[in-house]
Design a protein around this motif. Structure first.
Motif, PDB file in Angstrom:
ATOM      1  N   VAL A   1       0.830  -1.214   0.000  1.00  0.00           N
ATOM      2  CA  VAL A   1       0.000   0.000   0.000  1.00  0.00           C
ATOM      3  C   VAL A   1       0.860   1.258   0.000  1.00  0.00           C
ATOM      4  O   VAL A   1       0.372   2.343  -0.280  1.00  0.00           O
TER       5      VAL A   1
ATOM      6  N   ARG B   1       1.029   3.764  -3.077  1.00  0.00           N
ATOM      7  CA  ARG B   1       0.045   4.782  -3.376  1.00  0.00           C
ATOM      8  C   ARG B   1       0.580   6.195  -3.183  1.00  0.00           C
ATOM      9  O   ARG B   1       0.025   7.139  -3.707  1.00  0.00           O
TER      10      ARG B   1
ATOM     11  N   ARG C   1      -3.450  -8.311  -1.474  1.00  0.00           N
ATOM     12  CA  ARG C   1      -4.099  -7.622  -0.347  1.00  0.00           C
ATOM     13  C   ARG C   1      -5.206  -8.465   0.272  1.00  0.00           C
ATOM     14  O   ARG C   1      -5.592  -8.246   1.418  1.00  0.00           O
TER      15      ARG C   1
ATOM     16  N   PHE D   1      -5.696  -0.561  10.789  1.00  0.00           N
ATOM     17  CA  PHE D   1      -5.004   0.719  10.904  1.00  0.00           C
ATOM     18  C   PHE D   1      -5.044   1.265  12.325  1.00  0.00           C
ATOM     19  O   PHE D   1      -5.762   0.767  13.194  1.00  0.00           O
TER      20      PHE D   1
ATOM     21  N   ASN E   1     -10.980   2.400  11.018  1.00  0.00           N
ATOM     22  CA  ASN E   1     -11.529   3.062   9.835  1.00  0.00           C
ATOM     23  C   ASN E   1     -12.560   2.203   9.116  1.00  0.00           C
ATOM     24  O   ASN E   1     -12.386   1.836   7.966  1.00  0.00           O
ATOM     25  N   PRO E   2     -13.671   1.894   9.814  1.00  0.00           N
ATOM     26  CA  PRO E   2     -14.736   1.198   9.108  1.00  0.00           C
ATOM     27  C   PRO E   2     -15.249   2.094   7.992  1.00  0.00           C
ATOM     28  O   PRO E   2     -15.157   3.319   8.094  1.00  0.00           O
ATOM     29  N   LEU E   3     -15.754   1.483   6.930  1.00  0.00           N
ATOM     30  CA  LEU E   3     -16.301   2.286   5.844  1.00  0.00           C
ATOM     31  C   LEU E   3     -17.625   2.890   6.307  1.00  0.00           C
ATOM     32  O   LEU E   3     -18.327   2.293   7.126  1.00  0.00           O
ATOM     33  N   PRO E   4     -17.984   4.068   5.808  1.00  0.00           N
ATOM     34  CA  PRO E   4     -19.210   4.720   6.287  1.00  0.00           C
ATOM     35  C   PRO E   4     -20.467   4.077   5.704  1.00  0.00           C
ATOM     36  O   PRO E   4     -21.303   4.742   5.102  1.00  0.00           O
TER      37      PRO E   4
ATOM     38  N   PHE F   1     -17.849  -6.137   2.304  1.00  0.00           N
ATOM     39  CA  PHE F   1     -17.195  -5.293   1.296  1.00  0.00           C
ATOM     40  C   PHE F   1     -16.062  -6.022   0.576  1.00  0.00           C
ATOM     41  O   PHE F   1     -16.007  -6.050  -0.653  1.00  0.00           O
TER      42      PHE F   1
ATOM     43  N   ARG G   1     -13.832  -7.663   9.285  1.00  0.00           N
ATOM     44  CA  ARG G   1     -14.096  -7.563   7.853  1.00  0.00           C
ATOM     45  C   ARG G   1     -12.976  -8.172   7.012  1.00  0.00           C
ATOM     46  O   ARG G   1     -13.123  -8.359   5.814  1.00  0.00           O
TER      47      ARG G   1
ATOM     48  N   THR H   1      -8.908  10.139   3.659  1.00  0.00           N
ATOM     49  CA  THR H   1      -7.912   9.141   3.258  1.00  0.00           C
ATOM     50  C   THR H   1      -8.115   7.801   3.962  1.00  0.00           C
ATOM     51  O   THR H   1      -7.975   6.768   3.310  1.00  0.00           O
ATOM     52  N   PRO H   2      -8.397   7.769   5.279  1.00  0.00           N
ATOM     53  CA  PRO H   2      -8.564   6.466   5.912  1.00  0.00           C
ATOM     54  C   PRO H   2      -9.633   5.603   5.245  1.00  0.00           C
ATOM     55  O   PRO H   2      -9.489   4.384   5.188  1.00  0.00           O
ATOM     56  N   ILE H   3     -10.685   6.234   4.727  1.00  0.00           N
ATOM     57  CA  ILE H   3     -11.723   5.456   4.058  1.00  0.00           C
ATOM     58  C   ILE H   3     -11.171   4.826   2.787  1.00  0.00           C
ATOM     59  O   ILE H   3     -11.345   3.642   2.519  1.00  0.00           O
ATOM     60  N   ARG H   4     -10.456   5.666   2.027  1.00  0.00           N
ATOM     61  CA  ARG H   4      -9.868   5.124   0.806  1.00  0.00           C
ATOM     62  C   ARG H   4      -8.882   4.012   1.126  1.00  0.00           C
ATOM     63  O   ARG H   4      -8.881   2.960   0.500  1.00  0.00           O
ATOM     64  N   GLU H   5      -8.034   4.261   2.149  1.00  0.00           N
ATOM     65  CA  GLU H   5      -7.013   3.256   2.469  1.00  0.00           C
ATOM     66  C   GLU H   5      -7.654   1.957   2.909  1.00  0.00           C
ATOM     67  O   GLU H   5      -7.163   0.884   2.565  1.00  0.00           O
ATOM     68  N   ALA H   6      -8.738   2.057   3.679  1.00  0.00           N
ATOM     69  CA  ALA H   6      -9.417   0.843   4.112  1.00  0.00           C
ATOM     70  C   ALA H   6      -9.823   0.021   2.898  1.00  0.00           C
ATOM     71  O   ALA H   6      -9.587  -1.185   2.845  1.00  0.00           O
ATOM     72  N   ALA H   7     -10.392   0.695   1.909  1.00  0.00           N
ATOM     73  CA  ALA H   7     -10.861  -0.025   0.730  1.00  0.00           C
ATOM     74  C   ALA H   7      -9.685  -0.595  -0.079  1.00  0.00           C
ATOM     75  O   ALA H   7      -9.711  -1.745  -0.502  1.00  0.00           O
ATOM     76  N   TYR H   8      -8.639   0.224  -0.257  1.00  0.00           N
ATOM     77  CA  TYR H   8      -7.478  -0.276  -0.998  1.00  0.00           C
ATOM     78  C   TYR H   8      -6.865  -1.484  -0.303  1.00  0.00           C
ATOM     79  O   TYR H   8      -6.494  -2.463  -0.929  1.00  0.00           O
TER      80      TYR H   8
ATOM     81  N   ARG I   1     -12.758  12.524  10.682  1.00  0.00           N
ATOM     82  CA  ARG I   1     -11.341  12.443  11.022  1.00  0.00           C
ATOM     83  C   ARG I   1     -10.513  12.481   9.754  1.00  0.00           C
ATOM     84  O   ARG I   1     -11.028  12.259   8.692  1.00  0.00           O
TER      85      ARG I   1
END
Ligand SMILES: Nc1ncnc2c1ncn2[C@@H]1O[C@H](COP(=O)(O)OP(=O)(O)OP(=O)(O)O)[C@@H](O)[C@H]1O
Ligand SMILES: [Mg+2]
Lengths: 254, 284
Positions: free
Chosen positions: A53, A56, A84, A91, A95-98, A107, A163, B185-192, B284
């Motif tokens: 990661v 990026r 991945r 993290f 940072n759960p997705l909204p 997901f 998850r 960014t944390p949302i994007r990073e979570a998905a990546y 955040r």
């Protein structure tokens, strides 16, 4: 003993700043390994190399070899989604997705499988199983439709672990997973790691030395981008071989 | 923040939203009236078929300008996506466009309005002096109308269109980029980190989160385009007609639709800020 991750002379630059210097390390299978060291020594950087990661950021150059599960991850035929999938990450800030708790858990599976290939019944079962593995099922079984971001932090962090599970990862990377949690939450996450450790290989970055001693079998000490010492945790803390390690574990650097 | 406080805040939100909708409604009804009247006037004018009464040529131009502005807004949104999501921050094309956008986006839209109006009317003036069209003989003379309608292939038409594009594009690019940046960014990073591809991250996370703000950006830009068209009409009404009935109706129509768009965009922005200020979803 088998190794999940092996690096050889791994060096990494952000622009022209060298953040990792010739790191060679072997991470054993199915155990918890902790990664300690003062701020800015490259712990996060090393961790983020293992699932690529880091790339990026755009200004990153990497040299050396990283083998994950016996495969060089810089080979041309490596697929990033597959890598991945096998190497999950948790993290520092939960940072759960909204989106809903339910959709958070699905997901990963959804993005790795063709559209609408997961049946409702399968989905329900997967969600239940994942939440049970992290001991959230009883708390959350009536809240599956609530937004994951509205949960308590501890629940959020456990959800972030949950998850990963449907993807059946082999390795779980954790970057200071408890730094946003209180003592009780920390303890809960640690217990969870201990229970899951047989099935998954964990690497945990932590600033909390007591935590490293509690949970990890092996411990890696880093200093200014270099790997200084890698030994059994108890040995590293009671009988450090390097002066820098000994200074650090005796808290001589703030 | 405790639950009581939260409930009070929510209630406040609801009340203020209701008030906004009431205001919106009370603006909407007169607009609807004007709309119907202009439509009636148009059909009447068309059936009368005397060139003196024809209102459509200049309108025709301005409607074209508006539809081009609309396309420019869509294009601006696409540009913003490309700049923000595909080009690295260090890319010179991105830096170049962003600096232009920063400069143009800071210019209040009234200046573009005046510029477009100036071009619009000075061109008519030029035509008069070189004798291509007859100068208006007196107030209400149909020739004035003719002189204001340009065939779509004249350069001046493109200059007006360009002015509009210059106005709406930077505005759209700037606000859309801000909307995309606001997806944490944390949302994007979570998905990546779960293995999502760039496109999947955009589709499943970024676009749903940023959509409201992007819509708001589009509405705001459309609002300034409409306001500028209203300005052109206003000046036209003031300069060239002595019986400004239908024309000023159009002026009101454009101006009020501009107002509507702008209120609508503010509501959208309000909606997404109140969603993220919700204590249950800490930002955040
Ligand atoms: N994206 C980046 N661009 C440039 N430099 C970076 C970037 N990320 C980290 N660095 C630098 O690399 C070095 C190592 O950073 P890293 O985040 O890996 O440290 P860390 O050991 O995780 O520290 P901490 O304990 O504070 O989390 C630091 O000096 C940091 O400033
Ligand atoms: Mg770190």
């Amino acid at each position: 003993m088998n190794h999940s991750i092996e690096t050889e002379n791994l060096s990494l630059w952000y622009g022209d700043f060298q953040a990792l210097m010739d790191v060679s390390v072997k991470i054993p299978d199915g155990q918890i390994t902790s990664l300690i060291g003062p701020s800015g020594c490259g712990k996060t950087t090393l961790l983020r190399c293992f699932n690529r990661v880091n790339e990026r950021y755009g200004n990153v150059t990497t040299e050396g070899k990283i083998e994950v599960l016996g495969k060089n991850i810089y080979d041309a035929d490596v697929s990033l989604p597959e890598l991945r999938k096998a190497v999950g990450m948790v993290f520092q800030r939960p940072n759960p997705l909204p989106i809903s708790v339910y959709e958070n858990i699905l997901f990963g599976l959804r993005i790795h499988s063709p559209m609408r290939s997961i049946t409702r019944a399968d989905a329900d079962e997967i969600v239940e199983e994942a939440l049970k593995s992290v001991f959230l099922w009883t708390d959350l079984k009536d809240k599956l439709k609530t937004r994951a971001t509205s949960l308590q932090l501890e629940q959020q962090q456990k959800l972030c672990i949950a998850r990963l599970l449907p993807l059946k990862p082999k390795i779980i990377l954790m970057d200071e997973p408890c730094s946003a949690l209180d003592a009780k939450g920390t303890r809960a996450v640690e217990e969870l790691m201990e229970i899951l450790a047989g099935t998954y290989t964990f690497i945990i970055v932590t600033h909390n030395m007591a935590q490293a001693r509690r949970v990890s079998k092996e411990c890696i000490f880093m200093f200014l981008g270099e790997l200084i010492e890698h030994r059994e945790t108890q040995a590293l803390f009671t009988d450090p071989q390097h002066e820098k390690t000994s200074d650090y574990v005796h808290m001589r650097y703030g | 923040m405790n639950a009581m406080m939260t409930r009070a805040l929510r209630k406040q939100e609801r009340v203020s939203q209701c008030i906004t909708f009431i205001i919106l409604g009370s603006v909407g009804i007169p607009i609807w009236n004007v709309l119907q009247k202009t439509y009636a006037a148009d059909t009447e004018a068309a059936s009368a078929a005397t060139p003196l009464n024809t209102l459509s040529p200049p309108l025709d131009n301005l409607y074209t300008v508006l539809s081009i502005s609309f396309v420019a807004i869509l294009f601006g949104i696409a540009c913003a996506f490309y700049l923000q999501e595909w080009l690295p921050q260090t890319n010179w094309v991105r830096r170049f466009i962003e600096s232009i956008v920063a400069i143009l986006g800071g210019v209040p839209s009234i200046f573009y309005g005046i510029l477009a109006t100036g071009i619009f009317f000075s061109y008519a003036g030029t035509l008069k002096t070189i004798g291509v069209v007859r100068a208006p003989q007196g107030p209400g003379d149909g020739a004035a109308l003719e002189s204001l309608s340009f065939p779509h292939d004249t350069p001046v038409f493109y200059i007006v269109v360009l002015t509009f594009i210059l106005m709406v594009m930077p505005l759209t690019i700037k606000t859309t980029q801000a909307a995309l940046r606001s997806v944490a960014t944390p949302i994007r990073e979570a998905a990546y980190a779960l293995g999502a591809s760039h496109w999947q991250v955009l589709k499943t996370q970024v676009i749903p989160i940023a959509l409201t703000q992007i819509l708001a950006a589009g509405c705001r830009a459309m609002s300034s385009a409409l306001a500028t068209v209203a300005l052109i009409f206003g000046i036209y009404v003031w300069q060239y007609t002595d019986a400004p009935g239908e024309m000023s109706n159009r002026f009101v129509l454009f101006l009020s639709s501009a107002l509507l768009f702008s209120i609508f965009s503010s509501i959208l922005i309000k909606l997404c800020t109140s969603a993220s200020a919700d204590p249950a979803h800490p930002t955040r």
